[in-house]
Design a protein around this motif. Structure first.
Motif, mmCIF file in Angstrom:
data_model
loop_
_atom_site.group_PDB
_atom_site.id
_atom_site.type_symbol
_atom_site.label_atom_id
_atom_site.label_comp_id
_atom_site.label_asym_id
_atom_site.label_seq_id
_atom_site.Cartn_x
_atom_site.Cartn_y
_atom_site.Cartn_z
ATOM 1 N N PHE A 27 59.808 29.552 38.565
ATOM 2 C CA PHE A 27 59.024 29.650 37.543
ATOM 3 C C PHE A 27 59.464 27.738 37.581
ATOM 4 C CE2 PHE A 27 57.144 27.661 33.868
ATOM 5 C CZ PHE A 27 55.883 28.150 33.376
ATOM 6 N N VAL A 28 57.143 27.044 38.191
ATOM 7 C CA VAL A 28 57.313 25.734 37.791
ATOM 8 C C VAL A 28 55.972 25.810 37.222
ATOM 9 C CG1 VAL A 28 58.764 24.559 40.195
ATOM 10 C CG2 VAL A 28 56.281 25.797 39.911
ATOM 11 N N SER A 29 55.971 24.309 36.310
ATOM 12 C CA SER A 29 54.510 23.810 35.227
ATOM 13 C C SER A 29 54.538 22.168 35.081
ATOM 14 C CB SER A 29 54.026 25.125 34.768
ATOM 15 O OG SER A 29 53.083 24.690 33.734
ATOM 16 N N THR A 30 53.539 22.198 35.216
ATOM 17 C CA THR A 30 53.289 20.590 34.443
ATOM 18 C C THR A 30 52.067 20.719 33.696
ATOM 19 O OG1 THR A 30 51.357 20.175 36.606
ATOM 20 C CG2 THR A 30 53.385 20.042 37.177
ATOM 21 N N GLN A 31 52.208 21.846 32.571
ATOM 22 C CA GLN A 31 51.415 21.930 31.571
ATOM 23 C C GLN A 31 52.527 21.503 30.460
ATOM 24 O OE1 GLN A 31 49.396 25.364 30.875
ATOM 25 N NE2 GLN A 31 47.980 25.527 33.809
ATOM 26 N N GLN A 32 51.869 20.881 29.649
ATOM 27 C CA GLN A 32 52.490 20.807 28.152
ATOM 28 C C GLN A 32 53.229 22.419 27.602
ATOM 29 O OE1 GLN A 32 50.657 18.688 25.215
ATOM 30 N NE2 GLN A 32 52.350 18.331 23.844
ATOM 31 N N ASN A 33 52.058 23.317 27.550
ATOM 32 C CA ASN A 33 52.047 24.124 26.596
ATOM 33 C C ASN A 33 51.545 25.449 27.341
ATOM 34 O OD1 ASN A 33 52.857 23.037 25.005
ATOM 35 N ND2 ASN A 33 50.805 22.782 24.057
ATOM 36 N N PRO A 34 52.882 25.136 28.747
ATOM 37 C CA PRO A 34 52.416 26.491 29.721
ATOM 38 C C PRO A 34 52.844 28.237 29.503
ATOM 39 C CG PRO A 34 54.723 25.792 29.798
ATOM 40 C CD PRO A 34 54.022 24.773 29.323
ATOM 41 N N SER A 35 51.605 28.821 29.647
ATOM 42 C CA SER A 35 51.342 30.748 29.226
ATOM 43 C C SER A 35 51.616 31.477 30.330
ATOM 44 C CB SER A 35 49.880 30.982 28.467
ATOM 45 O OG SER A 35 50.348 32.879 28.346
ATOM 46 N N ILE A 36 52.882 32.568 30.404
ATOM 47 C CA ILE A 36 53.582 33.206 31.123
ATOM 48 C C ILE A 36 52.503 34.663 31.175
ATOM 49 C CG2 ILE A 36 54.693 33.896 33.279
ATOM 50 C CD1 ILE A 36 56.647 31.874 32.413
ATOM 51 N N PRO A 37 51.045 35.002 31.714
ATOM 52 C CA PRO A 37 50.960 36.343 31.721
ATOM 53 C C PRO A 37 51.701 37.513 32.216
ATOM 54 C CG PRO A 37 49.440 35.185 33.353
ATOM 55 C CD PRO A 37 50.223 34.834 32.736
ATOM 56 N N ASN A 38 51.628 38.681 31.465
ATOM 57 C CA ASN A 38 52.109 39.793 32.002
ATOM 58 C C ASN A 38 53.460 39.638 32.671
ATOM 59 O OD1 ASN A 38 49.921 41.291 32.365
ATOM 60 N ND2 ASN A 38 48.872 40.003 34.326
ATOM 61 N N SER A 39 54.150 39.984 31.124
ATOM 62 C CA SER A 39 55.891 38.856 31.265
ATOM 63 C C SER A 39 56.346 40.484 31.589
ATOM 64 C CB SER A 39 56.255 38.706 29.613
ATOM 65 O OG SER A 39 56.134 40.135 28.833
ATOM 66 N N ALA A 40 57.644 40.252 32.385
ATOM 67 C CA ALA A 40 58.273 41.060 33.001
ATOM 68 C C ALA A 40 59.989 40.791 31.983
ATOM 69 C CB ALA A 40 58.701 41.356 34.225
ATOM 70 N N VAL A 41 60.352 41.902 32.229
ATOM 71 C CA VAL A 41 62.866 41.388 31.648
ATOM 72 C C VAL A 41 62.601 40.706 32.583
ATOM 73 C CG1 VAL A 41 64.091 43.546 31.292
ATOM 74 C CG2 VAL A 41 62.375 43.718 31.119
ATOM 75 N N GLY A 42 62.481 40.489 34.561
ATOM 76 C CA GLY A 42 62.901 39.828 34.875
ATOM 77 C C GLY A 42 62.824 37.967 34.485
ATOM 78 N N MET A 43 61.710 38.042 33.758
ATOM 79 C CA MET A 43 61.050 37.089 33.362
ATOM 80 C C MET A 43 62.095 35.597 32.151
ATOM 81 S SD MET A 43 57.353 36.765 33.479
ATOM 82 C CE MET A 43 56.516 37.858 35.032
ATOM 83 N N SER A 44 63.419 36.837 31.496
ATOM 84 C CA SER A 44 63.782 36.154 30.561
ATOM 85 C C SER A 44 64.539 35.476 31.020
ATOM 86 C CB SER A 44 64.945 37.115 29.913
ATOM 87 O OG SER A 44 63.939 38.961 29.556
ATOM 88 N N GLY A 45 65.290 34.387 29.968
ATOM 89 C CA GLY A 45 66.416 33.282 30.949
ATOM 90 C C GLY A 45 65.990 32.290 29.525
ATOM 91 N N THR A 46 67.038 31.001 30.601
ATOM 92 C CA THR A 46 66.644 29.594 29.765
ATOM 93 C C THR A 46 64.991 28.617 30.980
ATOM 94 O OG1 THR A 46 69.004 29.427 29.272
ATOM 95 C CG2 THR A 46 67.421 27.509 29.113
ATOM 96 N N TYR A 47 64.350 28.551 29.924
ATOM 97 C CA TYR A 47 63.137 27.521 30.729
ATOM 98 C C TYR A 47 63.614 26.153 30.089
ATOM 99 C CZ TYR A 47 60.498 31.673 31.686
ATOM 100 O OH TYR A 47 60.405 32.726 32.516
ATOM 101 N N ASN A 48 63.279 25.243 31.131
ATOM 102 C CA ASN A 48 63.685 23.837 30.942
ATOM 103 C C ASN A 48 62.586 23.270 31.603
ATOM 104 O OD1 ASN A 48 67.027 23.637 31.031
ATOM 105 N ND2 ASN A 48 67.013 24.372 32.703
ATOM 106 N N VAL A 49 62.170 21.695 30.571
ATOM 107 C CA VAL A 49 61.516 20.835 30.612
ATOM 108 C C VAL A 49 60.987 19.144 30.431
ATOM 109 C CG1 VAL A 49 60.473 21.225 27.733
ATOM 110 C CG2 VAL A 49 59.016 20.432 29.656
ATOM 111 N N THR A 50 61.486 18.523 31.368
ATOM 112 C CA THR A 50 61.767 17.022 31.469
ATOM 113 C C THR A 50 60.518 16.368 30.790
ATOM 114 O OG1 THR A 50 63.318 17.665 32.997
ATOM 115 C CG2 THR A 50 62.024 15.084 32.690
#
Length: 265
Positions: A71-94
């Motif tokens: 996963f990558v995004s340049t939005q301030q507040n991104p949204s990910i539709p249709n979540s799955a268990v594999g999307m669990s984890g730590t998301y980092n933002v700079t």
């Protein structure tokens, strides 16, 4: 070089330069130190699979997110539709501010799997019997069905069924994580047969009593003097007064539903 700059190190720095002849001159430069950036990242979870993941960050003007599943995004507040268990984890933002200063934050996303519900019944049923519904897969249950049927029991019973109660019954199963899924079961309620019973009497003693019935595919007769017969239209020869009385026939149809009728001899 001065390592680990702090705000207190901002200001004018002067340097005096002396040449080989012992002559000197001084010049100065102003050092600006901007406050460091401390972004704060969060998400609106935990989530059930299929829901949209919403991540947020405060602080900064430009953003670079990264996370599980590339996963990558340049939005301030991104949204990910249709979540799955594999999307669990730590998301980092700079996050980077207008001065070019940056800081990093992280948020942990939890996506739970949906429950796997089952729904069943013990039918098909004959009218006037009890409908037994069953379900598994969760910790709470919400049933709905024909005739505005509602129940919060895991395995509800509907008494005195009618043909109007036939149809699809659905149950929404919720697990301990608050995640829900739905299953359904089709209930069949067959109408009872409509039997008839008659005889050709009244009779004189010694005559043959003729019993008649209709309405099914199999028949079971009972009556006075321990009379018993499994034919549709049985007869009793050489009748006597002990054959007088009420005769009952139980009729069974092709759905194995039964009903009874009476005739008086």
């Amino acid at each position: 070089t001065i390592p680990n700059a702090t705000l207190a190190m901002a200001g004018n720095y002067a340097v005096t330069v002396t040449d080989a002849n012992g002559c000197s001159a001084t010049i100065s430069t102003t050092v600006v130190i901007n406050s460091s950036l401390t972004p704060v990242a969060s998400n609106t979870g935990a989530y059930c699979a299929g829901a949209a993941i919403q991540m947020n960050v405060t602080g900064g003007t430009n953003y670079t997110w990264s996370g599980p599943n590339s996963f990558v995004s340049t939005q301030q507040n991104p949204s990910i539709p249709n979540s799955a268990v594999g999307m669990s984890g730590t998301y980092n933002v700079t996050a980077t501010d207008a001065n070019g200063c940056s800081g990093t934050a992280s948020t942990t996303v939890q996506v739970y799997p949906l429950p796997v519900p089952s729904a069943s019944n013990t039918g098909p049923y004959c009218a006037n019997t009890n409908i037994q519904l069953s379900s598994t897969g969760g910790t709470s249950y919400a049933w709905n069905g024909p005739n505005a049927f509602l129940s919060s029991n895991q395995n509800p019973v509907i008494t005195n069924s009618t043909t109007a109660m036939a149809g699809t019954y659905s149950v929404t199963v919720t697990d301990g994580n608050g995640c829900s899924a739905t299953a359904s079961t089709a209930v069949v309620v067959n109408a009872l047969p409509v039997p008839s019973a008659s005889n050709t009497g009244p009779y004189c003693a010694g005559a043959t009593v003729q019993l008649n019935s209709s309405g099914g595919v199999s028949y079971s007769w009972s009556g006075p003097n321990a009379f018993s017969n499994s034919t549709q239209s049985p007869s009793i020869t050489n009748s006597t007064n002990v054959n007088t009385g009420v005769y009952t026939v139980t009729v069974t149809d092709g759905n194995s539903c039964t009903a009874s009728a009476l005739t008086t001899v």
